[in-house]
Design an enzyme around this catalytic site. Structure first.
Site, PDB file in Angstrom:
ATOM      1  N   SER A  83       0.664  -1.134  -0.072  1.00  0.00           N
ATOM      2  CA  SER A  83       0.066   0.195   0.020  1.00  0.00           C
ATOM      3  C   SER A  83       0.808   1.069   0.124  1.00  0.00           C
ATOM      4  CB  SER A  83      -0.930   0.164   1.128  1.00  0.00           C
ATOM      5  OG  SER A  83      -0.200  -0.034   2.504  1.00  0.00           O
TER       6      SER A  83
ATOM      7  N   ASP B 258      -2.762   5.972  11.425  1.00  0.00           N
ATOM      8  CA  ASP B 258      -3.163   4.375  11.460  1.00  0.00           C
ATOM      9  C   ASP B 258      -1.757   3.734  11.711  1.00  0.00           C
ATOM     10  OD1 ASP B 258      -1.674   4.249   9.115  1.00  0.00           O
ATOM     11  OD2 ASP B 258      -3.150   3.558   7.813  1.00  0.00           O
TER      12      ASP B 258
ATOM     13  N   HIS C 272       1.001   3.890   7.391  1.00  0.00           N
ATOM     14  CA  HIS C 272       0.925   4.855   6.029  1.00  0.00           C
ATOM     15  C   HIS C 272       1.657   6.017   6.179  1.00  0.00           C
ATOM     16  CE1 HIS C 272      -2.247   1.751   5.152  1.00  0.00           C
ATOM     17  NE2 HIS C 272      -1.438   1.375   4.120  1.00  0.00           N
TER      18      HIS C 272
END
Length: 288
Positions: A36, A252, A255
């Site tokens: 990601s 989070d 990221h």
């Protein structure tokens, strides 16, 4: 018979000549892969969409009607650089920084194939099916964008790219999903070796730049993985680790923010620019 043979040889030589001439040695191409954080998890901001140098290109690895992009074609590298609905990535400011610091006759192109949440096993050409079968539906849906085989899509796009430029390096950002896996460096080496072989490149000929995951300074949930990532140069001599310390993360704790991606991308570029310069100086010495 002799005339036919001469015609065939002449046609072959013309074919080879045309293909060689089509490849621009000043078109530097970089392959980007990972999960990601390479895919792009940060919202694209206005500053990221303006003043993109046309010497910075991206090849779309998927058809993207919303961006008027077709798979396998080059475009000015305005984000998103991965799939249609992805965000800002390290590749964005890697490319921008490269063209800012390379001679004006050099064009930089990136090909970004990344799948959020995946383990490095998804890029293992021999075992990806078995791994993909164990993943949740949302990850399978991401992989469908690449016909369930991101590695094969990256190779296919890279082969198209080789017709117009020269592949100069690989950018990797992956590891969160392999946290604690001490075999990760060997698994990355397999992917690296396969890429070079499938692209008819010499073993160990491309530099591989691997970025750290969010570090302890940002309270990264997978920060312990950085110790394993930093062992990669012991397994792949032509690999370099890009530090993440000081690159801003989001809440989070997995990221990076847009600002974090910009900084990380610039760090990838700084390392690659150093390698480009070192190679230039080595060639200069050999000529003497």
């Amino acid at each position: 018979m002799k005339n036919i043979r001469q015609i065939i040889i002449g046609a072959l030589l013309l074919f080879i000549s045309n293909n060689v001439m089509a490849q621009d040695p000043n078109f530097y191409i970089y392959l980007c892969l990972g999960q990601s954080n390479m895919e792009g998890a940060a919202k694209i901001e206005a500053q990221d969409t303006i003043n993109v140098n046309p010497r910075f290109k991206m090849m779309s690895a998927v058809n993207c009607p919303s961006e008027n992009r077709k798979q396998g074609e080059w475009y000015t590298a305005t984000p998103p650089l991965c799939r249609c609905n992805t965000g800002l990535t390290p590749a964005d400011y890697f490319g921008r920084t490269m063209v800012e610091n390379l001679p004006k006759n050099v064009t930089v192109g990136v090909i970004n194939v990344a799948v959020g949440g995946c383990k490095i096993e998804l890029f293992d050409k021999d075992n990806y099916k078995e791994y993909l079968a164990t993943t949740p539906d949302w990850l399978k849906n991401f992989a469908k964008n690449y016909d369930d085989n991101p590695y094969a899509r990256l190779v296919a796009m890279a082969r198209i790219a080789q017709k117009s430029g020269v592949i100069k390096g690989i950018l990797l950002h992956q590891g969160e999903s392999n946290t604690g896996d001490t075999l990760w460096p060997q698994k990355v080496k397999k992917v690296y070796d396969n890429l070079l072989k499938d692209l008819n490149l010499k073993p160990d000929s491309l530099p591989l730049l691997a970025g750290e995951v969010m570090g302890e300074d940002q309270n990264g949930k997978c920060a312990s993985m950085n110790a394993i990532i930093n062992k990669l140069p012991q397994t792949i001599p032509n690999s370099y680790v890009i530090l993440s310390k000081g690159c801003e993360g989001i809440d989070d704790q997995l990221h990076f923010s847009a600002a974090g991606y910009r900084e990380l991308g610039k760090r990838y570029a700084a390392q690659m620019l150093k390698l480009v310069e070192d190679k230039r100086l080595t060639k200069k010495k050999k000529k003497k």
